[in-house]
Design an enzyme around this catalytic site. Structure first.
Site, short mmCIF file in Angstrom:
data_model
loop_
_atom_site.label_atom_id
_atom_site.label_comp_id
_atom_site.label_asym_id
_atom_site.label_seq_id
_atom_site.Cartn_x
_atom_site.Cartn_y
_atom_site.Cartn_z
N LYS A 228 -52.03 -44.60 -84.77
CA LYS A 228 -50.79 -43.90 -85.14
C LYS A 228 -49.56 -44.40 -84.39
O LYS A 228 -49.67 -45.03 -83.35
CB LYS A 228 -50.97 -42.41 -84.86
CG LYS A 228 -51.91 -41.74 -85.82
CD LYS A 228 -51.17 -40.77 -86.68
CE LYS A 228 -51.92 -39.47 -86.83
NZ LYS A 228 -51.14 -38.46 -87.50
N ASP B 51 -47.96 -42.00 -95.40
CA ASP B 51 -47.85 -40.58 -95.05
C ASP B 51 -47.64 -39.74 -96.30
O ASP B 51 -46.53 -39.31 -96.60
CB ASP B 51 -46.69 -40.40 -94.06
CG ASP B 51 -46.77 -39.06 -93.37
OD1 ASP B 51 -47.80 -38.37 -93.53
OD2 ASP B 51 -45.81 -38.70 -92.67
N CYS C 298 -4.54 -34.20 -88.67
CA CYS C 298 -5.74 -34.00 -87.87
C CYS C 298 -6.24 -35.34 -87.35
O CYS C 298 -6.52 -36.26 -88.13
CB CYS C 298 -6.81 -33.34 -88.74
SG CYS C 298 -8.39 -33.14 -87.91
N TYR D 153 -50.00 -45.86 -103.72
CA TYR D 153 -50.62 -47.10 -103.29
C TYR D 153 -52.12 -46.91 -103.22
O TYR D 153 -52.60 -45.92 -102.65
CB TYR D 153 -50.12 -47.52 -101.90
CG TYR D 153 -48.85 -48.32 -101.93
CD1 TYR D 153 -48.70 -49.40 -102.79
CD2 TYR D 153 -47.80 -48.00 -101.07
CE1 TYR D 153 -47.54 -50.14 -102.81
CE2 TYR D 153 -46.62 -48.74 -101.09
CZ TYR D 153 -46.50 -49.81 -101.97
OH TYR D 153 -45.36 -50.54 -101.99
N CYS E 223 -11.10 -28.91 -93.28
CA CYS E 223 -9.89 -28.75 -92.49
C CYS E 223 -8.71 -29.10 -93.38
O CYS E 223 -8.75 -30.09 -94.11
CB CYS E 223 -9.95 -29.70 -91.29
SG CYS E 223 -8.34 -30.10 -90.61
N GLU F 39 -53.97 -52.41 -92.80
CA GLU F 39 -53.11 -51.81 -93.82
C GLU F 39 -52.16 -50.82 -93.16
O GLU F 39 -52.32 -50.49 -91.98
CB GLU F 39 -53.96 -51.01 -94.81
CG GLU F 39 -54.86 -51.84 -95.65
CD GLU F 39 -55.92 -51.00 -96.33
OE1 GLU F 39 -55.79 -49.76 -96.38
OE2 GLU F 39 -56.89 -51.60 -96.79
N CYS G 7 -7.84 -30.12 -84.79
CA CYS G 7 -6.38 -30.00 -84.86
C CYS G 7 -5.89 -28.56 -84.97
O CYS G 7 -4.70 -28.31 -84.93
CB CYS G 7 -5.85 -30.83 -86.03
SG CYS G 7 -6.26 -30.13 -87.63
N CYS H 284 -9.68 -25.58 -87.55
CA CYS H 284 -10.31 -26.88 -87.32
C CYS H 284 -10.50 -27.09 -85.82
O CYS H 284 -9.56 -26.90 -85.05
CB CYS H 284 -9.44 -27.99 -87.91
SG CYS H 284 -9.96 -29.64 -87.40
N LYS I 152 -50.77 -46.95 -92.80
CA LYS I 152 -51.27 -45.59 -93.03
C LYS I 152 -50.14 -44.82 -93.69
O LYS I 152 -49.18 -44.41 -93.02
CB LYS I 152 -51.70 -44.94 -91.72
CG LYS I 152 -52.38 -43.60 -91.97
CD LYS I 152 -53.03 -43.06 -90.71
CE LYS I 152 -53.90 -41.86 -90.99
NZ LYS I 152 -53.19 -40.72 -91.58
S1 IVH Z 1 -58.88 -45.15 -95.81
C1 IVH Z 1 -63.15 -43.56 -95.62
N1 IVH Z 1 -56.51 -46.26 -95.82
O1 IVH Z 1 -55.21 -41.18 -94.03
C2 IVH Z 1 -61.77 -44.05 -95.45
N2 IVH Z 1 -56.63 -43.91 -95.59
O2 IVH Z 1 -58.11 -39.88 -92.76
C3 IVH Z 1 -60.80 -43.35 -96.29
N3 IVH Z 1 -54.43 -42.82 -95.48
O3 IVH Z 1 -55.72 -38.55 -95.64
C4 IVH Z 1 -59.38 -43.50 -95.93
N4 IVH Z 1 -53.23 -44.65 -95.63
O4 IVH Z 1 -55.17 -40.34 -97.38
C5 IVH Z 1 -57.20 -45.11 -95.73
N5 IVH Z 1 -54.48 -47.40 -95.90
C6 IVH Z 1 -55.16 -46.26 -95.80
C7 IVH Z 1 -54.52 -45.02 -95.68
C8 IVH Z 1 -55.29 -43.86 -95.57
C9 IVH Z 1 -53.19 -43.34 -95.54
C10 IVH Z 1 -54.71 -41.40 -95.31
C11 IVH Z 1 -55.76 -40.84 -96.22
C12 IVH Z 1 -56.38 -39.74 -95.43
C13 IVH Z 1 -56.17 -40.19 -94.03
C14 IVH Z 1 -57.42 -40.79 -93.48
#
Ligand code: IVH
Length: 730
Positions: free
Chosen positions: A314, A118, A486, A223, A480, A114, A465, A462, A116
């Site tokens: 990451k 932010d 210019c 999500y 300007c 999946e 010019c 400016c 991650k």
């Molecule tokens: S699973 C026990 N899946 O990343 C597992 N976490 O330390 C629980 N996060 O702050 C987390 N995308 O909010 C999981 N696809 C994803 C995620 C995700 C973002 C965040 C989560 C947490 C940190 C995990």
């Protein structure tokens, strides 16, 4: 159908459209239709308050202003996952090895991959399918009740589809999309209000709003990626199966996911996502791999509160620290002066950044950014990198090792600490031509503490010019005044003129324009049409075929529509839509040129600011000269001779549209009416000449009848338009 049934049906229908719009991004009905259903439901609920329930789509922004957030103890702790920060494939292989060792197997393992996201982790508690509580992660054991704010997030269903589970806690990430973030910041900037640092901070700040009405103004998304407490539901036996099920319940689950076998496939997923990271509509900071089988997950268990069955891999951070070496001022097409940060080059979000926007003087002051500061640079998606803030002195080492959280804590506007860091960095400061570095220590310090002053910084001129710079009252940007004198403005104006949506001379790119302007070959748009082989043959690095293509494109561009020409002229505040409105309204460039500000404001959507810009443009004789030169060089735009706003058959008349017309959309009806010179107003008054009413017409129709205004249906409108088109009278 009785009222409760009617209400239930409306709610279901609205939720269905909501889901299509917010979750699937595929609207099923026009906004106006949706609004109609919504109002219908609201009306029924007002008439029958006893039938109002919290899961009604009308109740998303219903809550009161809170004093604080109540603590929520999580039924199942919200844990975090191990994070590997290396960008190499080894992260995937190490994880796979750990899993196989722990399971004492050499078989390939199936993994759910999946993104991650932010944002912020949230626990949504549904009881018998109804959202009853939403809480933040907090310390993992206890979070905060943010139900009111979560309810304002449209893609989060208030009631699940076909889910009867006694308890279903859904875990996932609340985030702000890049589009929503940029849109919000642009709006704030325009009004001189504080901007959000990044989408994640935006999401965090929004969830911590005590007034849900304010949260509702900052659009967030969600999500789902996992579960908390579950009662009364037979779980699928894989993680991917859970996500599929959540999706069928109407919850948003990101499609950017996969089930793969073995370590190499994990590394491939990581790489595939990295390649499209910039194009995603939201920020991610990596990918997550999870052992797909729930049975194996159970077998693997946890080490120090982190599951052994999941890991986050990451990507390079989208924010980094670097030193602001200098501030350079760039000149835009309409003379707008944009301060640009010249940075110590830094690798951020996957590329090396040495320039970043500082937006305008107000933003520099608000962030208290000074040359020599250590700043946070952000580069995400395809947006221009920007300086989002200053970092105070003693936290820098800590923040670079501890990552973003520490850095966020360290963003500060505490002047003394910043000055400390500034002093430290000053030895790097580059010598600038027009402002020599002063060595007198005290003097320098005092000077540097002053808020950034763009006028003084440029000594009022400016940088390209030398013309005077000005800032109109209430505006954020300095400009300007050099206009096409210019070179910077000239280059930008030429690029705009040649642009795809203007004269469409695509072959005239930035590099060529630079060469043509710097070489004194092209000064105004009209000069483009004087170019020939001789002029172009001597340009450095330009192939003969490119020259031929360019000349052909120029020739082909000589017959633009009036709207394109108006847009191409680059009048301040006149975008493509306004250009079209102006062309339709005035019919010829001469009519437009002759119009005063009052007449200009008769064009729908043209207010005093736009009218002033247009009048100012034509008041400049050099602009009129360019237009004459364009004509003489053979540029011919279509004109509707002899048509002026006053001679159009319906000029001076005001229409109001209400309800849904059987065949025309409101916009179509509006443009047909406006094409004949009439105005379309939003509300009925004594000055209204005609009301055009469709199905479900509301109070406007009542008002028209009350005031004795003529009312017609769509058929009547067609008749009227036809009569006028063929010169008849009503
Ligand atoms: S699973 C026990 N899946 O990343 C597992 N976490 O330390 C629980 N996060 O702050 C987390 N995308 O909010 C999981 N696809 C994803 C995620 C995700 C973002 C965040 C989560 C947490 C940190 C995990």
């Amino acid at each position: 159908m009785d009222v409760p049934q009617q209400i239930a049906q409306l709610r279901a229908e609205i939720e269905r459209h909501n889901h299509a719009y917010y979750v699937q991004d595929a609207p099923t009905i026009p906004d106006a239709e949706y609004d109609k259903l919504f109002r219908e439901l609201q009306a029924l609920e007002t008439q029958h308050p006893e039938l109002l329930t919290a899961d009604s789509p009308t109740q998303r922004v219903g809550g009161k202003v809170l004093d604080g957030f109540a603590p929520v103890r999580h039924a199942v702790p919200m844990l975090s996952i191990r994070t590997e920060t290396d960008t190499e494939a080894s992260g995937a292989f190490n994880f796979d090895t750990r899993v196989k060792n722990a399971l004492e197997t050499s078989n390939e393992i199936a993994y759910a991959c999946e993104l991650k996201f932010d944002g912020l982790a949230i626990n949504l508690r549904y009881e018998r399918g109804v959202l009853v509580q939403a809480a933040t992660r907090g310390d993992g054991e206890t979070g905060e009740d943010v139900t009111q704010n979560i309810r304002t997030i449209h893609c989060i269903p208030l009631r699940l589809q076909d889910c009867t589970a006694e308890v279903l806690e859904v875990r996932g990430e609340v985030y702000m999309s890049r589009k929503d973030f940029n849109h919000y910041n642009e709006k704030q900037r325009e009004q001189g209000l504080p901007t959000l640092v990044n989408p994640r901070n935006g999401a965090a700040g929004t969830l911590r709003q005590l007034d849900p009405k304010l949260s509702a103004q900052r659009p967030l998304s969600f999500y789902a990626y996992g579960l908390g407490e579950v009662r009364g539901w037979t779980m699928p036996d894989t993680h991917s199966g859970i996500l599929d099920a959540l999706q069928t319940f109407g919850l948003p689950v990101c499609d950017e996911r996969a089930v793969v076998q073995g370590a190499q496939a994990l590394a491939d997923f990581h790489q595939r996502v990295a390649a499209k990271r910039d194009a995603l509509p939201f920020d991610i900071d990596g990918v997550v791999y999870k052992v797909n089988s729930l049975a194996l997950q159970k077998q693997l268990g946890f080490v120090s509160r982190e599951p052994r069955w999941a890991v986050a891999h990451k990507y390079p951070a989208e924010e980094q620290l670097t030193v602001l070496r200098d501030i350079e001022i760039q000149v835009g097409r309409t003379g707008k002066l944009t301060p640009v940060a010249k940075l110590e080059p830094v690798f951020v979000g996957g590329t090396t950044v040495s320039n970043a926007t500082l937006h305008n003087e107000g933003e520099i002051r608000r962030k208290d950014v000074h040359i020599g500061d250590t700043v946070i640079v952000r580069r995400a998606g395809d947006v221009i990198p920007e300086v989002v803030g200053v970092v105070k002195a003693e936290k820098i080492l800590a923040s670079s090792s501890k990552g973003r959280k520490a850095r966020e804590r360290s963003i500060s506007s505490r002047p003394r600490e910043i000055a400390e860091k500034r002093k430290e960095n000053r030895k790097f400061k580059k010598k600038r031509n027009f402002e020599p570095i002063r060595t007198g220590k005290k003097r320098l310090e005092r000077k540097e503490r002053k808020p950034f002053n763009l006028y003084k910084f440029l000594h009022g001129h400016c940088p390209v010019c030398g013309s005077h710079i000005v800032r109109e009252e209430g505006e954020a940007d300095w400009r300007c005044t050099g206009g096409l004198f210019c070179a910077a403005q000239r280059k930008q104006a030429l690029m705009h003129f040649a642009g795809r949506r203007a004269m469409n001379i695509e072959e005239l790119g930035e590099k060529l324009v630079e060469q043509l302007v710097d070489g004194g070959i092209v000064g105004t748009p009209a000069d483009i049409f004087r170019l020939d082989m001789d002029f172009l043959a001597n340009l450095e690095g330009v192939r003969e075929q490119s020259v031929k293509n360019l000349l052909k494109a120029i020739e082909l561009s000589k017959q633009p529509t009036l709207a394109r020409l108006i847009y191409a002229l680059g009048i301040r505040n006149v975008g493509e839509t306004t250009a079209k409105d102006l062309a339709r309204h005035f019919g010829s460039l001469d009519n437009l040129k002759a119009a005063d500000e009052t007449l200009l404001q008769q064009v729908p959507d043209v207010g005093p600011v736009v009218a002033r810009s247009i009048a100012a443009f034509f008041a400049e004789s050099h602009n009129c000269q360019v237009i004459e030169q364009l004509r003489m060089s053979g540029v011919q735009w279509e004109e509707y001779e002899g048509v002026t706003v006053n001679t159009l058959p319906l000029s001076g008349k005001t229409f109001v549209l209400t309800g849904t017309l059987p065949t025309m959309s409101r916009d179509e009806a509006k443009s047909k009416i406006e094409a004949l010179g009439a105005k379309v107003a939003g509300s009925v008054s004594k000055k209204t000449d005609y009301v055009v009413a469709g199905a479900e017409a509301g109070s406007k129709l009542d008002k028209a009848r009350e005031l004795g205004v003529s009312v017609m249906d769509e058929q009547g409108l067609f008749q009227l338009l036809e009569n006028h088109l063929y010169g008849g009278q009503t």
